[in-house]
Design a protein around this motif. Sequence first.
Motif: not given
Length: 374
Positions: A312-315, A246-254, A337-341
């Motif tokens: 940013l696009t994720v799925a 759960f420790a995400l480094s510099d995530p994008v927030t939506a 969000l960290m990015g796709p995949g």
Amino acid sequence: MEFRIERGELTDAVAWAARVLPTRSPVPVLGGLLLEAADGVLRISGLDYEASARIEVPAGTVRPGKVLVMGRRLLDVCRVLPEGPVECAVEGSRFTVTGSGAGFGLSVLPLDDYPALPPLPEVLGAVDAEEFAAAVADVTVAAGRDDTLPTLTGIRLGLDGDRMTLAATDRYRFAVRRLTWKPAAGDVSADVVVSARRLTEIARSFGRSGPVRLALDSGSAGFERDGMRTTVRLLDGRLPRHDKLFALSDPVTAVTDLAPLVEAVKRVSVVADGDSPLQLAFGSGSVLLQAGYEDDVASQRLPAELRGTEELTVAFKPSYLMDALASFDTPVVRFLLMGPGQRAMVTGHADRAEAAGTAEPVHQHLLMSVKPLV
């Protein structure tokens, strides 16, 4: 043995005890319910190799005694009895149930072959029944369904002082819910795994209000409240700790409103066949949901706030995303969000101001994003 009781009270008590009975068992007596009447109390008990249940209800005792009868057959009888008082008695080799002109005779099982119920472990404290049931429901959606990996079919129950942590994972997602409880001593600590199916049944069975006492030992967990007592065997092994995941480094927030997002996911997912992904394209002030291929496609745009990048696009697999969103009851959800995949965190919040804060949320759901649509 002979006692009198209201039909509704008998039905509810039999149903509560019968929920632990095995669907099939090589040991016939494990399909039975033990009924014991004495001193104005009817005690009904059931068990299998994994769980046990016992409930006590007031009943007019005419002759004390006990009897073992097939539990599901007794429950079927109770459900079709007319409303009103019911008289139950052992007559020779039959257990008779009569009320308002209707009568049934059930064969009895040998008492000597019935195993003793496991004792209740040491009580460690109490938790609010309604809050506990909600927390279990929040995480059980992420529990595994593969019985060849039994530990992953469980829920981690962690105790640390007055904080309780529930967590579940099937390796593709991870749900965590924290709540406060009242330990009997300040230094209570535990980390065990309980069957998600069993824990869900238990949490639901205790109703919506009041404290439920929690008991634990090295092999089982117990829950007790108002004449109801149940135990369940612990699963072997330990679930992975979620702290590092759960420790995400510099995530994008939506951030977006939950209810419109849930409806949009349901709507757009109609054209998502099998495991085809549902894409979320976050941009300036909005998120575009898209699913489908070639001729069968669907899309919907919703307001959203994005921080950390311009777009940013994720799925996600639609069912996994829907399970995660449905477990929240807050007006607003936040995606980290960290990015796709890569890993993506979903959390629930009372409003957008709370979502912008840094306080640790009590409910978190981790998902793996998949390759976006081409």
